[in-house]
Enzyme design. Structure first.
Site, PDB file in Angstrom:
ATOM      1  N   HIS A 130      30.265  49.444  43.866  1.00  0.00           N
ATOM      2  CA  HIS A 130      31.462  49.465  43.012  1.00  0.00           C
ATOM      3  C   HIS A 130      31.101  49.892  41.593  1.00  0.00           C
ATOM      4  O   HIS A 130      31.757  49.492  40.637  1.00  0.00           O
ATOM      5  CB  HIS A 130      32.129  48.089  43.010  1.00  0.00           C
ATOM      6  CG  HIS A 130      33.544  48.088  42.521  1.00  0.00           C
ATOM      7  ND1 HIS A 130      34.457  49.074  42.824  1.00  0.00           N
ATOM      8  CD2 HIS A 130      34.229  47.201  41.729  1.00  0.00           C
ATOM      9  CE1 HIS A 130      35.623  48.801  42.265  1.00  0.00           C
ATOM     10  NE2 HIS A 130      35.509  47.674  41.585  1.00  0.00           N
ATOM     11  N   ASP A 154      35.972  42.580  45.306  1.00  0.00           N
ATOM     12  CA  ASP A 154      35.427  43.438  44.254  1.00  0.00           C
ATOM     13  C   ASP A 154      34.839  42.658  43.092  1.00  0.00           C
ATOM     14  O   ASP A 154      35.204  41.506  42.839  1.00  0.00           O
ATOM     15  CB  ASP A 154      36.529  44.338  43.703  1.00  0.00           C
ATOM     16  CG  ASP A 154      36.870  45.493  44.616  1.00  0.00           C
ATOM     17  OD1 ASP A 154      36.443  45.482  45.786  1.00  0.00           O
ATOM     18  OD2 ASP A 154      37.592  46.408  44.164  1.00  0.00           O
ATOM     19  N   ASP A 155      33.941  43.327  42.379  1.00  0.00           N
ATOM     20  CA  ASP A 155      33.445  42.957  41.038  1.00  0.00           C
ATOM     21  C   ASP A 155      32.363  41.886  41.028  1.00  0.00           C
ATOM     22  O   ASP A 155      31.861  41.553  39.962  1.00  0.00           O
ATOM     23  CB  ASP A 155      34.588  42.508  40.120  1.00  0.00           C
ATOM     24  CG  ASP A 155      35.552  43.629  39.786  1.00  0.00           C
ATOM     25  OD1 ASP A 155      35.364  44.743  40.307  1.00  0.00           O
ATOM     26  OD2 ASP A 155      36.502  43.395  39.020  1.00  0.00           O
ATOM     27  N   HIS A 170      39.466  39.842  44.475  1.00  0.00           N
ATOM     28  CA  HIS A 170      38.308  39.770  43.571  1.00  0.00           C
ATOM     29  C   HIS A 170      37.646  38.402  43.718  1.00  0.00           C
ATOM     30  O   HIS A 170      38.308  37.380  43.496  1.00  0.00           O
ATOM     31  CB  HIS A 170      38.732  39.984  42.121  1.00  0.00           C
ATOM     32  CG  HIS A 170      39.248  41.361  41.832  1.00  0.00           C
ATOM     33  ND1 HIS A 170      40.553  41.726  42.088  1.00  0.00           N
ATOM     34  CD2 HIS A 170      38.639  42.462  41.323  1.00  0.00           C
ATOM     35  CE1 HIS A 170      40.727  42.996  41.744  1.00  0.00           C
ATOM     36  NE2 HIS A 170      39.581  43.466  41.277  1.00  0.00           N
ATOM     37  N   HIS A 176      31.594  49.193  36.110  1.00  0.00           N
ATOM     38  CA  HIS A 176      33.046  49.287  36.292  1.00  0.00           C
ATOM     39  C   HIS A 176      33.743  50.235  35.319  1.00  0.00           C
ATOM     40  O   HIS A 176      34.819  49.928  34.800  1.00  0.00           O
ATOM     41  CB  HIS A 176      33.677  47.890  36.178  1.00  0.00           C
ATOM     42  CG  HIS A 176      34.935  47.714  36.975  1.00  0.00           C
ATOM     43  ND1 HIS A 176      36.161  48.209  36.560  1.00  0.00           N
ATOM     44  CD2 HIS A 176      35.176  47.089  38.145  1.00  0.00           C
ATOM     45  CE1 HIS A 176      37.086  47.888  37.441  1.00  0.00           C
ATOM     46  NE2 HIS A 176      36.517  47.206  38.426  1.00  0.00           N
TER      47      HIS A 176
END
Length: 482
Positions: free
Chosen positions: A357, A306-307, A448, A361
């Site tokens: 995603h 993620d991210d 991540h 965020h």
């Protein structure tokens, strides 16, 4: 929810169709709120277009939690040569996070953990590029703090003067000798604005504190944005003032003149006099080809990251995955995709899956349906620009999802079974051990790729689980073969 109870939920949600018309408009919940609702292109929110290919060697400094009781995410760019500006953003972001978490002993705030009865505490710091041309760099940070007494939205523009090798706050756009005339002109424009009173406008007597978000429009006008409750009563909301080019130009400093020129007629490249050579483009790894793995017959694991994308962390990760012909799913953040489209292309060319995603965020359940659609559609568009194909999956930040989020998109939601909590430990051994000890066949694992410590944990995960007979597949492949 019991372990593995997520699986049937995900398959059911994946069949949900889009309901309602899609909005193409921007919203204040996106990258940088503005009462004027300016157009935004590829992460820019001033009405001008920044060519992000000029940002050689840029890295995005990101961090976030997966704690739904205290959700926070911060992000700002680190551009080679603009070290002092990066340091200023780092300091400000760090201080805001400390206050939000209740770790600032000088603050009266108790942090999100002490907000008894408060619904939806959240901190989100995102960025957008204002100018990136010649020797001028401009970045806006937008902070959404839902523990704030006002609307929680704050913006600040950061400027870097490559010629002088200096970070300059927004007042640096105005010549010292013209500061009084400029402030007087801003006050005069505010006089007849609804919600502005003689008492509230006295905030401008401290221009360094309240003139912190100034940027030029594509026509050369200077737009000054004020947070809610600064120069007007809180019910008036955010207030902005725009001074025409002809009015403001005589008051500009040398740097302000260059910033104005590079906004209206940008050069072909950005050169801030960086002492080091920018990092090379992330190279794609050999594509292992079609995946024949049948997860109904063998043990499978879906690693998800993620991210990102992040430089250089994602490039290092691609090399680790290629050594084991492992495939993964990358849940990318739109503002980072717009900055690093080359890394996203390398992920696809290396045989991995790209998924959505959100743009920056946020907690999607705190947004309106229009804002939710904007977050996901802008990210879809950035992914398509980079890869030629839109994603089919999305992961709501913090796993926060409700009926409005489901109805806002046709993307299939994908949550996780194992959360490494790598944002807490920053310990490669602990991250690796969490995956190795907790993962079971057909699990989806959350990591991540913005953290070098998390990336460093992956070789041990790949080595150990491969020896135990596991196959590393994408989320879509796992679903299709179960």
């Amino acid at each position: 929810m019991p372990r593995h109870a997520l699986a049937p939920v995900l398959f059911l949600l994946g069949s949900l169709a889009l309901t309602g018309a899609c909005s193409t408009g921007s919203s204040p919940a996106d990258s940088a709120p503005s009462p004027d609702n300016p157009s935004r292109t590829r992460g820019n929110d001033t009405g001008t277009q920044v060519d992000l290919t000029k940002l050689k060697g840029v890295s995005i400094v990101s961090d976030s939690s997966t704690d739904r009781s205290c959700p926070w995410a911060t992000s700002y760019p680190d551009v080679p040569g603009a070290d002092t500006m990066t340091a200023a953003m780092k300091k400000d972001v760090g201080e805001r996070l400390e206050v939000f978490l209740g770790e600032d002993t000088d603050s009266q705030a108790t942090g999100c953990g002490g907000m008894d009865g408060l619904e939806g505490p959240e901190l989100n710091v995102s960025f957008s590029f204002l100018v990136a041309s010649s020797d001028v760099l401009g970045v806006r940070l937008t902070t959404l703090d839902r523990t704030s007494n006002a609307d929680g939205v704050g913006t600040e523009a950061y400027w870097y003067d490559g010629a002088a090798k200096r970070y300059r706050p927004s007042p640096g756009l105005i010549a010292d000798g013209s500061r009084d005339a400029f402030v007087a002109a801003v006050k005069k424009r505010l006089e007849k604005r609804e919600g502005v009173t003689p008492e509230t406008v006295t905030a401008l007597d401290d221009p360094d504190a309240y003139l912190d978000d100034m940027a030029f429009t594509a026509d050369g006008d200077l737009k000054v944005d004020f947070d809610r409750g600064t120069v007007g009563v809180p019910p008036a909301g955010r207030i902005s003032v725009t001074l025409p080019e002809a009015t403001v130009t005589p008051w500009l400093s040398d740097f302000g003149t260059r910033a104005q020129r590079q906004t209206t007629a940008p050069d072909d490249k950005l050169d801030l006099g960086a002492a080091h050579t920018p990092a090379p483009t992330v190279a794609a790894q050999p594509d292992p080809g079609e995946d024949p793995t049948d997860c109904s017959k063998v043990k499978c694991i879906a690693l998800t990251f993620d991210d990102g994308p992040a430089a250089p962390e994602t490039g290092t990760l691609l090399k680790y995955l290629a050594q084991y012909k492992a495939r993964a799913t990358f849940f990318v953040v739109g503002q980072n995709v717009a900055t690093h489209p080359d890394i996203v292309r390398a992920e696809v060319q290396s045989g991995h899956e790209i998924a959505n995603h959100s743009w920056n965020h946020p907690v999607l359940t705190n947004l309106t349906p229009t804002q939710i659609r904007s977050q996901l559609e802008r990210t879809n568009a950035a992914i398509k620009d980079a890869t030629g194909k839109e994603p089919t999956l999305f992961r709501p930040p913090y796993g926060a999802m409700d009926d409005r989020v489901k109805a806002a998109t046709s993307l299939s939601p994908a949550l996780w079974d194992v959360d490494t909590l790598d944002w807490k430990s920053h310990d490669p051994a602990k991250v690796a051990q969490t995956v190795i000890s907790q993962a079971e066949p057909n699990d989806v694992v959350l990591v991540h790729d913005i953290h070098p410590t998390s990336v460093a944990a992956i070789p041990e995960v790949l080595r150990t689980l491969t020896a135990r007979g596991y196959h590393f597949v994408t989320v879509s492949h796992l679903r299709a073969t179960l």
